[in-house]
Design an enzyme around this catalytic site. Structure first.
Site, PDB file in Angstrom:
ATOM      1  N   GLU A 168      -0.884  -8.106   6.258  1.00 56.01           N
ATOM      2  CA  GLU A 168      -0.169  -8.619   7.536  1.00 56.01           C
ATOM      3  C   GLU A 168      -2.134  -8.106   8.309  1.00 56.01           C
ATOM      4  O   GLU A 168      -1.795  -9.063   9.250  1.00 56.01           O
ATOM      5  CB  GLU A 168       0.328  -7.326   7.252  1.00 56.01           C
ATOM      6  CG  GLU A 168      -0.175  -6.211   8.024  1.00 56.01           C
ATOM      7  CD  GLU A 168       0.054  -4.871   6.533  1.00 56.01           C
ATOM      8  OE1 GLU A 168      -0.358  -5.403   5.456  1.00 56.01           O
ATOM      9  OE2 GLU A 168      -0.937  -4.391   6.595  1.00 56.01           O
TER      10      GLU A 168
ATOM     11  N   HIS B 171      -3.696  -5.214   2.097  1.00 56.98           N
ATOM     12  CA  HIS B 171      -3.071  -5.559   3.194  1.00 56.98           C
ATOM     13  C   HIS B 171      -2.910  -6.773   3.301  1.00 56.98           C
ATOM     14  O   HIS B 171      -3.717  -7.521   4.505  1.00 56.98           O
ATOM     15  CB  HIS B 171      -3.455  -4.827   4.462  1.00 56.98           C
ATOM     16  CG  HIS B 171      -3.213  -2.813   4.509  1.00 56.98           C
ATOM     17  ND1 HIS B 171      -2.331  -2.305   4.764  1.00 56.98           N
ATOM     18  CD2 HIS B 171      -3.668  -1.750   3.739  1.00 56.98           C
ATOM     19  CE1 HIS B 171      -2.418  -1.261   4.612  1.00 56.98           C
ATOM     20  NE2 HIS B 171      -3.029  -1.335   3.580  1.00 56.98           N
TER      21      HIS B 171
ATOM     22  N   CYS C 284       0.868  -1.284  -0.098  1.00 56.52           N
ATOM     23  CA  CYS C 284       0.100  -0.211   0.039  1.00 56.52           C
ATOM     24  C   CYS C 284       0.364   1.133   0.246  1.00 56.52           C
ATOM     25  O   CYS C 284       1.130   2.042  -1.690  1.00 56.52           O
ATOM     26  CB  CYS C 284      -0.967  -0.400   0.981  1.00 56.52           C
ATOM     27  SG  CYS C 284      -2.225   1.129   1.228  1.00 56.52           S
TER      28      CYS C 284
HETATM   29  N1  GLN Z   1      -3.095   6.422   1.055  1.00 54.70           N
HETATM   30  C1  GLN Z   1      -2.438   5.951   1.639  1.00 54.70           C
HETATM   31  C2  GLN Z   1      -1.080   7.234   0.773  1.00 54.70           C
HETATM   32  O1  GLN Z   1      -1.724   7.519   0.172  1.00 54.70           O
HETATM   33  C3  GLN Z   1      -1.875   4.522   1.218  1.00 54.70           C
HETATM   34  C4  GLN Z   1      -2.549   4.320   2.710  1.00 54.70           C
HETATM   35  C5  GLN Z   1      -2.287   2.441   3.224  1.00 54.70           C
HETATM   36  O2  GLN Z   1      -0.965   2.335   3.218  1.00 54.70           O
HETATM   37  N2  GLN Z   1      -3.325   1.863   3.770  1.00 54.70           N
HETATM   38  O3  GLN Z   1       0.296   6.334   1.663  1.00 54.70           O
END
Ligand code: GLN
Length: 209
Positions: free
Chosen positions: A186, A184, A87
């Site tokens: 995890e 995610h 992410c």
């Molecule tokens: N929207 C977040 C970002 O731009 C990422 C979100 C996440 O890691 N759950 O960094």
């Protein structure tokens, strides 16, 4: 038996969950290894692999400027160290970053993964959701994806393999030693993504030792 030293970048975000997912996977695969929280440049040279967890990509990047951490990691990744960006971690690794609403974000990033990423594509915190997904690891496997302010991958360069899509949006890719997901792993009980990442570490280890 091989002994792996796996790091979790521990600046901000889902750190503890990643540490325990890696520990669980190493055990499950019957390997030996340690998992270290990395928040400075001291132990980088000893790492066999690193996870950049989800969180807030701009915060992680800014705080990583201390000790020129991002630059040093960038060199290590260029040298072939396996890396798994989740992410915000995926965003940090990318070459081209846009926000769904604001366009180009001009944020600090590592400029390694040849993709164009669209931040917050799947909505804000309140729009978080879970979905069954299929992912090529290297067989097609079903698992659960948890999406929290997740990006989508809009475009990929030639050397990037698409591993998973959700409703035609790319959500997981691999480019040589770089693995990245917009969801995610995890936060689920399924360790399949970590086991796959550890197999990348194993292969790299076998080639270099
Ligand atoms: N929207 C977040 C970002 O731009 C990422 C979100 C996440 O890691 N759950 O960094």
């Amino acid at each position: 038996m091989n002994y792996f030293n796996v790091g979790v970048l521990s600046i901000q975000g889902d750190i503890a969950e990643n540490v325990s997912a890696v520990q669980k996977s190493i055990k499950k695969l019957n390997y030996r290894g340690i998992v270290n929280e990395i928040n400075n440049d001291k132990h980088i040279s000893k790492l066999d692999g690193l996870i950049i967890p989800g969180g807030e990509s701009t915060t992680i990047a800014k705080l990583s400027m201390i000790d020129k951490l991002l630059k040093k990691l960038q060199n290590k990744i260029n040298d072939g160290m396996p890396i798994f960006g989740i992410c915000a971690g995926l965003i940090l690794l990318s070459k081209y970053i846009n926000d769904k609403k604001i366009g180009p974000t001009n944020q600090l990033h590592m400029d390694l993964l040849d993709i164009e990423v669209e931040r917050n594509y799947f909505g804000r915190q309140k729009d978080s959701f879970e979905s069954y997904i299929e992912i090529l690891l290297p067989k097609m496997i079903k698992t659960k994806g948890i999406f929290i302010r997740s990006p989508r991958i809009k475009k990929v360069g030639n050397g990037v393999q698409i591993l998973s899509k959700l409703n035609n949006n790319i959500i997981a890719v691999r480019q040589n030693n770089i693995l990245a997901t917009s969801f995610h792993p995890e936060l689920t009980h399924d360790t399949i993504l970590y086991e796959y990442f550890i197999s990348m570490i194993q292969q790299h280890h076998d080639q270099t030792h």
